[in-house]
Design an enzyme around this catalytic site. Sequence first.
Site, mmCIF file in Angstrom:
data_model
loop_
_atom_site.group_PDB
_atom_site.id
_atom_site.type_symbol
_atom_site.label_atom_id
_atom_site.label_comp_id
_atom_site.label_asym_id
_atom_site.label_seq_id
_atom_site.Cartn_x
_atom_site.Cartn_y
_atom_site.Cartn_z
ATOM 1 N N ARG A 67 -6.353 5.018 -16.871
ATOM 2 C CA ARG A 67 -5.702 6.095 -17.442
ATOM 3 C C ARG A 67 -5.865 7.128 -16.315
ATOM 4 N NH1 ARG A 67 -10.464 7.469 -21.084
ATOM 5 N NH2 ARG A 67 -11.450 6.505 -19.231
ATOM 6 N N LYS B 117 -1.421 15.870 -19.358
ATOM 7 C CA LYS B 117 -2.604 15.758 -19.943
ATOM 8 C C LYS B 117 -3.455 16.513 -18.875
ATOM 9 C CE LYS B 117 -4.419 11.122 -18.376
ATOM 10 N NZ LYS B 117 -5.069 9.818 -18.828
ATOM 11 N N PHE C 32 -4.761 -1.163 -16.752
ATOM 12 C CA PHE C 32 -5.072 -0.352 -18.108
ATOM 13 C C PHE C 32 -5.640 1.101 -17.911
ATOM 14 C CE2 PHE C 32 -4.911 -4.778 -19.339
ATOM 15 C CZ PHE C 32 -3.992 -4.592 -20.188
ATOM 16 N N ASP D 200 3.176 1.168 1.974
ATOM 17 C CA ASP D 200 4.057 2.089 1.357
ATOM 18 C C ASP D 200 5.216 2.162 2.323
ATOM 19 O OD1 ASP D 200 3.590 3.973 -1.445
ATOM 20 O OD2 ASP D 200 5.256 4.384 -0.175
ATOM 21 N N ARG E 54 5.270 14.126 -15.131
ATOM 22 C CA ARG E 54 6.236 13.307 -15.784
ATOM 23 C C ARG E 54 6.273 13.206 -17.192
ATOM 24 N NH1 ARG E 54 5.035 7.777 -12.779
ATOM 25 N NH2 ARG E 54 2.874 8.618 -13.088
ATOM 26 N N LYS F 2 7.867 5.597 -21.093
ATOM 27 C CA LYS F 2 8.939 4.727 -20.504
ATOM 28 C C LYS F 2 8.437 3.326 -21.163
ATOM 29 C CE LYS F 2 7.677 3.376 -16.353
ATOM 30 N NZ LYS F 2 7.344 3.806 -15.212
ATOM 31 N N CYS G 61 3.761 6.674 -18.420
ATOM 32 C CA CYS G 61 3.601 5.432 -18.959
ATOM 33 C C CYS G 61 4.066 5.126 -20.421
ATOM 34 C CB CYS G 61 2.099 5.036 -18.825
ATOM 35 S SG CYS G 61 1.524 5.001 -17.313
#
Length: 464
Positions: free
Chosen positions: A157, A354, A155, A34, A361, A297, A294
Amino acid sequence: METKPIISIVGTGYVGLTSAAVLANAGFKVFAVDIDPKKIDIIKSGKSHFFEGGLDEFVSKAVETGNLLPTISFKESIPESNIVFSCVGTPDNPDGSPNLEYIYSAAESIAKNAKDGIVVVQKSTVPVGTGRKLMAHIAKVSPDLKFSYVSNPEFLREGSALFDTLNMDRVVVGSDDKEALEKVVSVFTAVNDFAQDIDYSEFSDYRLNNVSKITPFSKTPFSERVFKMGLESAELVKVSANAFLALKISFANSIAKLAEKADADIVEVMNGVGSDFRIGRAFLYAGLGWGGGCFPKDVSGLISVAEEYGVPLPIMDAAVEENQSMVDHVVEKIRKSNGGISKMKVAVLGLSFKPGTSDVRKSQAIKLANKLHEKGAIVKAFDPQAMEEAKEDLNRNVELSGSISECVNCSDAIVVATDWNEFKEHNWKSEKKNVNGNIFVDARNCLKASEIQDAGFEYMGIGR
Ligand code: UGA
């Protein structure tokens, strides 16, 4: 015996760090790369730099064994690597399309440092057609480099990132290079083998335990969960999947508004609708709408890439519009039951987009708190995890409270904006005496109406 490939993961966000920690625990040597030294220092200390159930335990184990090597150096990691996964962020451009700046700069750093034979795997969500452009870019930066390029959309979550990475419902890989596809598939096969022996009850994080209880383990043999395809197809699978899920939620929210007018109950309606195996019950939960890093966007990215190809997608425009309307829908509910909003004291419970994450975001909960404040309400807000993160996006005068009780104290109305367990498990009966009014909006349909009514509130859900 076949030696395990050495892996670099570029970008240590939800996708990158979770993948790195899992691969390292599965026995691979993994560089977590990073450009932010602060994030790398935290990972080096054996922790995640963001909240995600169970991840700290995985990171600390991986760092301890020496399999996970956090670094800011491309020079130290990429030349040693056989496979590199690009998991960098794609923030929004002002027009809604994804900003691919980090994707290109990561590809450039990889190209400059890679050795021949490297497999470059794109995990970040990119618009269809990007892979082909990136291949040309890598070839331009390092004309002599022999490399393969694979699209491998993710995929997972947020909130169940670790569980999803260990229990892949599908592996999608797309490339022109069949051999490279097999190399990537064999990495995930090793993860799947490793995951078979995990006992989730040993994890201290109750959320991870909970996810493992409520998410079905796939019964399909792993090899049948692997989908090998062309590069552009793989890129399109990812955004289409997210767009379809967003569409399902917006559909449920549209019907919820009709249910309110027609005296139906959206939960009953969708229980009936979703029991059709062709439809499915998931993502038909009406509420304040979708947010996060996600869906918003990916949906606007899909709309804008389709426009570039000359294909209008009015169905997705409608889903976005429907989603935006949900915040106003809840504000209107409160206004109506109180006969006005100005100077009204409203407690907003939940700020993350959530439950199970500190990610704020594009959070609908934050939009709601700000909208109520802009309409003249005195707003207090509380979230079990996302208080620090929410500060930046919340209007300055929205006051943050230290607990549920502090937040709802003396309020005229309570809104549950994120379906955290903490709100479901709260003792609303004993809390009622500290609350001024009796308006209770369950904007996620996550509480039992009868319990809230028994506590002395006027319960309002979405679509019921
Ligand atoms: C989503 C996808 O579900 C993942 O498969 C995908 O990998 C990920 O995006 C990604 O592209 O990286 P995530 O953003 O973590 O995952 O969140 P979801 O659990 O999908 O929830 C998205 C939003 O929809 C939340 O705001 C949630 O509250 C809302 N939602 C979800 C509803 O309002 N109703 C539902 O029935 C389901």
